[in-house]
Motif scaffolding. Structure first.
Motif, mmCIF file in Angstrom:
data_model
loop_
_atom_site.group_PDB
_atom_site.id
_atom_site.type_symbol
_atom_site.label_atom_id
_atom_site.label_comp_id
_atom_site.label_asym_id
_atom_site.label_seq_id
_atom_site.Cartn_x
_atom_site.Cartn_y
_atom_site.Cartn_z
ATOM 1 N N VAL A 101 3.792 5.352 -9.998
ATOM 2 C CA VAL A 101 3.427 5.284 -8.586
ATOM 3 C C VAL A 101 2.126 4.510 -8.409
ATOM 4 O O VAL A 101 1.325 4.403 -9.322
ATOM 5 C CB VAL A 101 3.289 6.693 -7.950
ATOM 6 N N ASP A 102 1.958 3.964 -7.207
ATOM 7 C CA ASP A 102 0.749 3.224 -6.869
ATOM 8 C C ASP A 102 -0.186 4.165 -6.108
ATOM 9 O O ASP A 102 -0.144 4.250 -4.875
ATOM 10 C CB ASP A 102 1.104 1.998 -6.030
ATOM 11 N N ALA A 103 -1.016 4.907 -6.830
ATOM 12 C CA ALA A 103 -1.883 5.925 -6.237
ATOM 13 C C ALA A 103 -2.877 5.330 -5.243
ATOM 14 O O ALA A 103 -3.291 6.007 -4.298
ATOM 15 C CB ALA A 103 -2.624 6.693 -7.322
ATOM 16 N N SER A 104 -3.239 4.066 -5.411
ATOM 17 C CA SER A 104 -4.221 3.456 -4.512
ATOM 18 C C SER A 104 -3.632 3.135 -3.137
ATOM 19 O O SER A 104 -4.375 2.853 -2.199
ATOM 20 C CB SER A 104 -4.790 2.183 -5.137
ATOM 21 N N ALA A 105 -2.303 3.175 -2.991
ATOM 22 C CA ALA A 105 -1.666 2.818 -1.723
ATOM 23 C C ALA A 105 -1.032 4.020 -1.020
ATOM 24 O O ALA A 105 -0.249 3.853 -0.089
ATOM 25 C CB ALA A 105 -0.612 1.729 -1.970
ATOM 26 N N SER A 107 -0.482 6.847 1.584
ATOM 27 C CA SER A 107 -0.896 6.985 2.978
ATOM 28 C C SER A 107 -0.290 8.269 3.552
ATOM 29 O O SER A 107 0.654 8.816 2.995
ATOM 30 C CB SER A 107 -0.450 5.769 3.795
ATOM 31 N N ALA A 108 -0.862 8.743 4.656
ATOM 32 C CA ALA A 108 -0.379 9.996 5.242
ATOM 33 C C ALA A 108 -0.535 9.994 6.754
ATOM 34 O O ALA A 108 -1.427 9.332 7.298
ATOM 35 C CB ALA A 108 -1.151 11.170 4.647
ATOM 36 N N THR A 109 0.341 10.754 7.424
ATOM 37 C CA THR A 109 0.254 10.996 8.857
ATOM 38 C C THR A 109 0.480 12.489 9.091
ATOM 39 O O THR A 109 1.169 13.148 8.313
ATOM 40 C CB THR A 109 1.313 10.197 9.652
ATOM 41 N N TYR A 110 -0.121 13.009 10.159
ATOM 42 C CA TYR A 110 0.054 14.412 10.526
ATOM 43 C C TYR A 110 0.369 14.466 12.013
ATOM 44 O O TYR A 110 -0.423 13.978 12.832
ATOM 45 C CB TYR A 110 -1.218 15.202 10.217
ATOM 46 N N GLU A 111 1.547 14.991 12.352
ATOM 47 C CA GLU A 111 1.954 15.035 13.742
ATOM 48 C C GLU A 111 2.838 16.254 13.978
ATOM 49 O O GLU A 111 3.756 16.522 13.186
ATOM 50 C CB GLU A 111 2.721 13.752 14.100
ATOM 51 N N ASN A 112 2.563 16.974 15.042
ATOM 52 C CA ASN A 112 3.348 18.145 15.429
ATOM 53 C C ASN A 112 3.493 19.161 14.304
ATOM 54 O O ASN A 112 4.561 19.745 14.107
ATOM 55 C CB ASN A 112 4.727 17.737 15.952
ATOM 56 N N GLY A 113 2.431 19.365 13.535
ATOM 57 C CA GLY A 113 2.456 20.366 12.483
ATOM 58 C C GLY A 113 3.148 19.938 11.205
ATOM 59 O O GLY A 113 3.360 20.746 10.310
ATOM 60 N N VAL A 114 3.505 18.651 11.097
ATOM 61 C CA VAL A 114 4.183 18.139 9.911
ATOM 62 C C VAL A 114 3.346 17.032 9.283
ATOM 63 O O VAL A 114 2.951 16.081 9.955
ATOM 64 C CB VAL A 114 5.596 17.608 10.250
ATOM 65 N N LEU A 115 3.071 17.183 7.989
ATOM 66 C CA LEU A 115 2.332 16.182 7.228
ATOM 67 C C LEU A 115 3.328 15.332 6.456
ATOM 68 O O LEU A 115 4.185 15.860 5.741
ATOM 69 C CB LEU A 115 1.374 16.864 6.247
ATOM 70 N N ASN A 116 3.253 14.007 6.625
ATOM 71 C CA ASN A 116 4.087 13.066 5.875
ATOM 72 C C ASN A 116 3.191 12.237 4.976
ATOM 73 O O ASN A 116 2.276 11.566 5.463
ATOM 74 C CB ASN A 116 4.861 12.132 6.819
ATOM 75 N N VAL A 117 3.452 12.281 3.677
ATOM 76 C CA VAL A 117 2.679 11.514 2.706
ATOM 77 C C VAL A 117 3.622 10.505 2.069
ATOM 78 O O VAL A 117 4.655 10.876 1.503
ATOM 79 C CB VAL A 117 2.062 12.430 1.619
ATOM 80 N N THR A 118 3.275 9.229 2.162
ATOM 81 C CA THR A 118 4.066 8.150 1.563
ATOM 82 C C THR A 118 3.404 7.745 0.258
ATOM 83 O O THR A 118 2.228 7.390 0.237
ATOM 84 C CB THR A 118 4.154 6.943 2.518
ATOM 85 N N ILE A 119 4.175 7.821 -0.828
ATOM 86 C CA ILE A 119 3.673 7.511 -2.164
ATOM 87 C C ILE A 119 4.474 6.321 -2.703
ATOM 88 O O ILE A 119 5.616 6.491 -3.138
ATOM 89 C CB ILE A 119 3.819 8.728 -3.097
ATOM 90 N N PRO A 120 3.904 5.109 -2.655
ATOM 91 C CA PRO A 120 4.640 3.920 -3.078
ATOM 92 C C PRO A 120 4.890 3.885 -4.592
ATOM 93 O O PRO A 120 4.070 4.357 -5.384
ATOM 94 C CB PRO A 120 3.736 2.754 -2.680
ATOM 95 N N ILE A 121 6.026 3.325 -4.952
ATOM 96 C CA ILE A 121 6.335 3.102 -6.365
ATOM 97 C C ILE A 121 5.606 1.833 -6.793
ATOM 98 O O ILE A 121 5.599 0.827 -6.083
ATOM 99 C CB ILE A 121 7.861 2.960 -6.580
ATOM 100 N N ALA A 122 4.965 1.876 -7.953
ATOM 101 C CA ALA A 122 4.216 0.727 -8.466
ATOM 102 C C ALA A 122 5.160 -0.434 -8.765
ATOM 103 O O ALA A 122 6.318 -0.232 -9.149
ATOM 104 C CB ALA A 122 3.451 1.129 -9.725
ATOM 105 N N GLU A 123 4.662 -1.646 -8.575
ATOM 106 C CA GLU A 123 5.468 -2.842 -8.843
ATOM 107 C C GLU A 123 6.034 -2.848 -10.255
ATOM 108 O O GLU A 123 7.169 -3.215 -10.478
ATOM 109 C CB GLU A 123 4.641 -4.114 -8.606
ATOM 110 N N ARG A 124 5.232 -2.417 -11.230
ATOM 111 C CA ARG A 124 5.670 -2.450 -12.631
ATOM 112 C C ARG A 124 6.821 -1.481 -12.904
ATOM 113 O O ARG A 124 7.502 -1.591 -13.906
ATOM 114 C CB ARG A 124 4.497 -2.160 -13.561
ATOM 115 N N ALA A 125 7.037 -0.512 -12.002
ATOM 116 C CA ALA A 125 8.097 0.472 -12.202
ATOM 117 C C ALA A 125 9.376 0.123 -11.444
ATOM 118 O O ALA A 125 10.385 0.805 -11.594
ATOM 119 C CB ALA A 125 7.616 1.854 -11.773
#
Length: 149
Positions: A101-105, A107-125
């Motif tokens: 995974v690409d830990a440096s990229a 990102s997260a959003t929080y809306e209506n009591g729900v947290l969404n965290v997007t964890i990108p897959i690293a290019e090398r993977a």
């Protein structure tokens, strides 16, 4: 992606059963979440109803993703509770991030009591094409790298 502490929920439940009493301060038992892979990223969705958005904190350190949030208790001393079932206190979850995974990229959003965290897959993977020289001409063969999550 793997859970960091497989016995954490069991430990939290045990402590809650041993320490919890009706009408006493209670801390959250767990943070319900879903984790799935969507195209070129992972999507973590966590339910945090009633949590102040300013209390939500996401840290990445040494390959561990930590999510914490806090729900404040009502401070009305003059209230006579008929039922008091909603948890308050600090929620916390930790997950071990794979090397793919690409830990440096993240990102997260929080809306209506729900947290969404997007964890990108690293290019090398990500899957890629490898050129193979064969008898003077090159051909292309698609390879799939092992998903580290």
């Amino acid at each position: 992606m793997l859970r960091f502490d497989p016995f954490g929920d069991l430990d939290l439940l045990t402590r809650g059963l041993l320490n919890g009493q009706s009408g006493s301060n209670r801390s959250p038992r767990f943070m319900p979440m879903d984790l799935c892979k969507v195209d070129d990223h992972y999507l973590l969705t966590a339910d945090l109803p009633g949590v102040d958005p300013g209390s939500v904190d996401i840290d990445v350190d040494a390959g561990t993703l930590t999510i914490s949030a806090h729900r404040t208790a009502r401070s009305e001393d003059s209230v006579q509770w008929l039922t008091n079932e909603r948890f308050f206190g600090t929620y916390r979850r930790q997950l071990s991030l794979g090397e793919g995974v690409d830990a440096s990229a993240i990102s997260a959003t929080y809306e209506n009591g729900v947290l969404n965290v997007t964890i990108p897959i690293a290019e090398r993977a990500k899957p890629r094409k490898v050129q193979i020289a064969h008898g003077g001409k090159q051909t292309s063969i698609e390879t799939n790298t092992v998903d580290a999550g």
